[in-house]
Design a protein around this motif. Structure first.
Motif, PDB file in Angstrom:
ATOM      1  N   ILE A  27       0.702  -0.859  -0.300  1.00  0.00           N
ATOM      2  CA  ILE A  27       0.086   0.020   0.150  1.00  0.00           C
ATOM      3  C   ILE A  27       1.147   1.563   0.323  1.00  0.00           C
ATOM      4  O   ILE A  27       0.436   2.351  -0.797  1.00  0.00           O
ATOM      5  CB  ILE A  27      -0.710  -0.570   1.082  1.00  0.00           C
ATOM      6  CG1 ILE A  27      -2.139  -0.931   0.830  1.00  0.00           C
ATOM      7  CG2 ILE A  27      -1.765   1.514   0.999  1.00  0.00           C
ATOM      8  CD1 ILE A  27      -2.534  -1.103   1.813  1.00  0.00           C
ATOM      9  N   THR A  28       2.125   1.369   0.879  1.00  0.00           N
ATOM     10  CA  THR A  28       2.741   2.234   1.057  1.00  0.00           C
ATOM     11  C   THR A  28       3.443   2.846  -0.698  1.00  0.00           C
ATOM     12  O   THR A  28       3.774   3.865  -1.265  1.00  0.00           O
ATOM     13  CB  THR A  28       3.813   2.456   2.087  1.00  0.00           C
ATOM     14  OG1 THR A  28       4.858   1.595   1.311  1.00  0.00           O
ATOM     15  CG2 THR A  28       3.137   1.812   3.497  1.00  0.00           C
ATOM     16  N   ASP A  29       3.853   1.461  -0.892  1.00  0.00           N
ATOM     17  CA  ASP A  29       4.772   1.383  -2.916  1.00  0.00           C
ATOM     18  C   ASP A  29       3.135   2.376  -3.139  1.00  0.00           C
ATOM     19  O   ASP A  29       3.172   2.851  -4.509  1.00  0.00           O
ATOM     20  CB  ASP A  29       4.625   0.439  -3.523  1.00  0.00           C
ATOM     21  CG  ASP A  29       4.988  -0.021  -5.007  1.00  0.00           C
ATOM     22  OD1 ASP A  29       5.955   1.427  -4.968  1.00  0.00           O
ATOM     23  OD2 ASP A  29       5.453  -0.553  -5.390  1.00  0.00           O
ATOM     24  N   TYR A  30       2.267   1.598  -3.399  1.00  0.00           N
ATOM     25  CA  TYR A  30       1.328   2.466  -4.501  1.00  0.00           C
ATOM     26  C   TYR A  30       1.044   3.959  -4.008  1.00  0.00           C
ATOM     27  O   TYR A  30       0.792   4.564  -4.701  1.00  0.00           O
ATOM     28  CB  TYR A  30      -0.377   1.396  -4.042  1.00  0.00           C
ATOM     29  CG  TYR A  30      -1.633   2.160  -4.494  1.00  0.00           C
ATOM     30  CD1 TYR A  30      -1.550   1.608  -6.131  1.00  0.00           C
ATOM     31  CD2 TYR A  30      -2.739   2.354  -4.557  1.00  0.00           C
ATOM     32  CE1 TYR A  30      -2.045   2.162  -6.380  1.00  0.00           C
ATOM     33  CE2 TYR A  30      -3.655   3.055  -5.213  1.00  0.00           C
ATOM     34  CZ  TYR A  30      -3.595   3.251  -6.365  1.00  0.00           C
ATOM     35  OH  TYR A  30      -4.502   3.859  -7.470  1.00  0.00           O
ATOM     36  N   LEU A  31       0.353   3.980  -2.858  1.00  0.00           N
ATOM     37  CA  LEU A  31       0.189   5.981  -2.224  1.00  0.00           C
ATOM     38  C   LEU A  31       2.223   6.748  -2.046  1.00  0.00           C
ATOM     39  O   LEU A  31       1.109   7.360  -2.755  1.00  0.00           O
ATOM     40  CB  LEU A  31       0.255   5.757  -0.476  1.00  0.00           C
ATOM     41  CG  LEU A  31      -1.014   5.173   0.205  1.00  0.00           C
ATOM     42  CD1 LEU A  31      -0.802   5.351   1.177  1.00  0.00           C
ATOM     43  CD2 LEU A  31      -2.088   5.673  -1.230  1.00  0.00           C
ATOM     44  N   ASP A  32       3.015   6.090  -2.649  1.00  0.00           N
ATOM     45  CA  ASP A  32       3.889   6.630  -2.358  1.00  0.00           C
ATOM     46  C   ASP A  32       3.978   7.548  -4.011  1.00  0.00           C
ATOM     47  O   ASP A  32       4.220   9.152  -4.361  1.00  0.00           O
ATOM     48  CB  ASP A  32       5.270   6.894  -1.730  1.00  0.00           C
ATOM     49  CG  ASP A  32       5.468   5.622  -2.667  1.00  0.00           C
ATOM     50  OD1 ASP A  32       5.159   5.213  -4.070  1.00  0.00           O
ATOM     51  OD2 ASP A  32       6.803   4.709  -2.509  1.00  0.00           O
ATOM     52  N   GLY A  33       3.596   6.614  -5.066  1.00  0.00           N
ATOM     53  CA  GLY A  33       3.594   7.292  -6.362  1.00  0.00           C
ATOM     54  C   GLY A  33       2.752   7.809  -6.689  1.00  0.00           C
ATOM     55  O   GLY A  33       2.584   9.044  -7.022  1.00  0.00           O
ATOM     56  N   ILE A  34       1.416   7.445  -6.343  1.00  0.00           N
ATOM     57  CA  ILE A  34       0.056   8.565  -6.594  1.00  0.00           C
ATOM     58  C   ILE A  34       0.322  10.049  -5.922  1.00  0.00           C
ATOM     59  O   ILE A  34       0.562  11.177  -6.130  1.00  0.00           O
ATOM     60  CB  ILE A  34      -1.093   8.390  -6.199  1.00  0.00           C
ATOM     61  CG1 ILE A  34      -1.375   6.759  -6.495  1.00  0.00           C
ATOM     62  CG2 ILE A  34      -2.071   8.803  -6.300  1.00  0.00           C
ATOM     63  CD1 ILE A  34      -2.488   6.292  -6.155  1.00  0.00           C
ATOM     64  N   LEU A  35       1.464  10.230  -4.549  1.00  0.00           N
ATOM     65  CA  LEU A  35       1.532  10.993  -4.251  1.00  0.00           C
ATOM     66  C   LEU A  35       2.415  11.993  -5.076  1.00  0.00           C
ATOM     67  O   LEU A  35       2.532  13.355  -4.793  1.00  0.00           O
ATOM     68  CB  LEU A  35       1.862  11.215  -2.240  1.00  0.00           C
ATOM     69  CG  LEU A  35       0.568  10.589  -1.508  1.00  0.00           C
ATOM     70  CD1 LEU A  35       1.446  10.159   0.033  1.00  0.00           C
ATOM     71  CD2 LEU A  35      -0.840  11.364  -1.543  1.00  0.00           C
TER      72      LEU A  35
END
Length: 202
Positions: free
Chosen positions: A54-62
Motif C-alpha cells: 500500500i505504501t508503494d502504491y501511495l508514494d507514487g500517487i502522492l
C-alpha cells in the motif's frame, strides 16, 4: 544528484517517508518468516506485506499528484520494491513455497534490467517504465500475497493461485525485459546517429 536533492524538505517529503517505512518493514517481514514458521506468523507477514504494498502504491500517487518527485525517491522507491520482493521470495524458498531456480529467474531479470538502465543512464538515455513492467509487478505482488496467506482448508488453492500468478509475472517480466532492450537499442542508435551528424569544430 545536487545538494538540493539532500535537503531536509526533499528527504522528509511524504512519499519518501512512505518509502522509508517500506524499507524498515523488510527486515521485520524476513524475521517473521524465518523458520520455524507457523501459520500465524505467515499471516502476520501477509499483513505486513499488504501494508508495504500500500505504501508503494501511495508514494507514487502522492509524488505525482502533489509534485513531490525527488531524486532520492527515484532511487529509493525501486530499490525498496526489489529488496522487498526478492527478500520475501528467498524466504519462501525455505518454506517450500517456490523453487530456488524460479526465484533466480526473477532476481536475474531484475539485475539485468537494473544494469541496462545504468548503462543507458551513463549515456544520457532514459528507459521509461513500460506497462508490461507494471503489470509484472502487480502480478508478482498478488502471487506473493497468495503464497504468504495461510488458512488450512484453502492452503492448496492459495498455493496454486500464487504459483500461477508468479509464472505470469515471470512471463511479463521477460517480455518487458525484451522491450527494454529493444528500446535501448533504438535510442542508442539514434544517439549514435545524432553524434555522427553533429557538426565538428574547426
Amino acid at each position: 544528484m545536487t545538494h538540493d536533492d539532500f535537503s531536509r524538505k526533499n528527504l522528509t517529503a511524504l512519499p519518501n517517508l512512505l518509502t522509508y517505512l517500506r524499507m524498515i518493514s523488510i527486515p521485520i517481514i524476513l524475521v517473521v518468516l524465518a523458520p520455524p514458521t507457523t501459520g500465524y506468523r505467515m499471516n502476520v507477514a501477509f499483513v505486513l506485506y499488504v501494508m508495504a504494498s500500500i505504501t508503494d502504491y501511495l508514494d507514487g500517487i502522492l509524488a505525482r499528484r502533489y509534485d513531490m518527485v525527488t531524486s532520492v525517491g527515484k532511487l529509493l522507491d525501486p530499490l525498496a520494491d526489489k529488496l522487498l520482493t526478492c527478500g520475501v521470495l528467498i524466504m519462501l524458498i525455505e518454506l517450500d513455497k517456490v523453487h530456488g531456480w524460479v526465484v533466480f529467474l526473477i532476481i536475474g531479470r531484475e539485475f539485468t534490467i537494473t544494469g541496462l538502465r545504468s548503462i543507458a543512464a551513463s549515456q544520457g538515455l532514459i528507459l521509461d517504465a513500460s506497462r508490461m513492467g507494471k503489470n509484472k509487478m502487480i502480478s508478482q505482488t498478488v502471487a506473493i500475497l497468495f503464497l504468504l496467506l495461510h488458512f488450512e482448508p484453502l492452503n492448496r488453492a492459495f498455493f496454486l493461485i500464487g504459483t500461477v500468478f508468479l509464472w505470469v509475472s515471470i512471463a511479463l517480466g521477460y517480455w518487458s525485459a525484451g522491450a527494454y532492450f529493444v528500446d535501448f537499442y533504438r535510442k542508442a542508435r539514434q544517439l549514435h546517429a545524432s553524434r555522427r551528424s553533429a557538426p565538428t569544430g574547426p
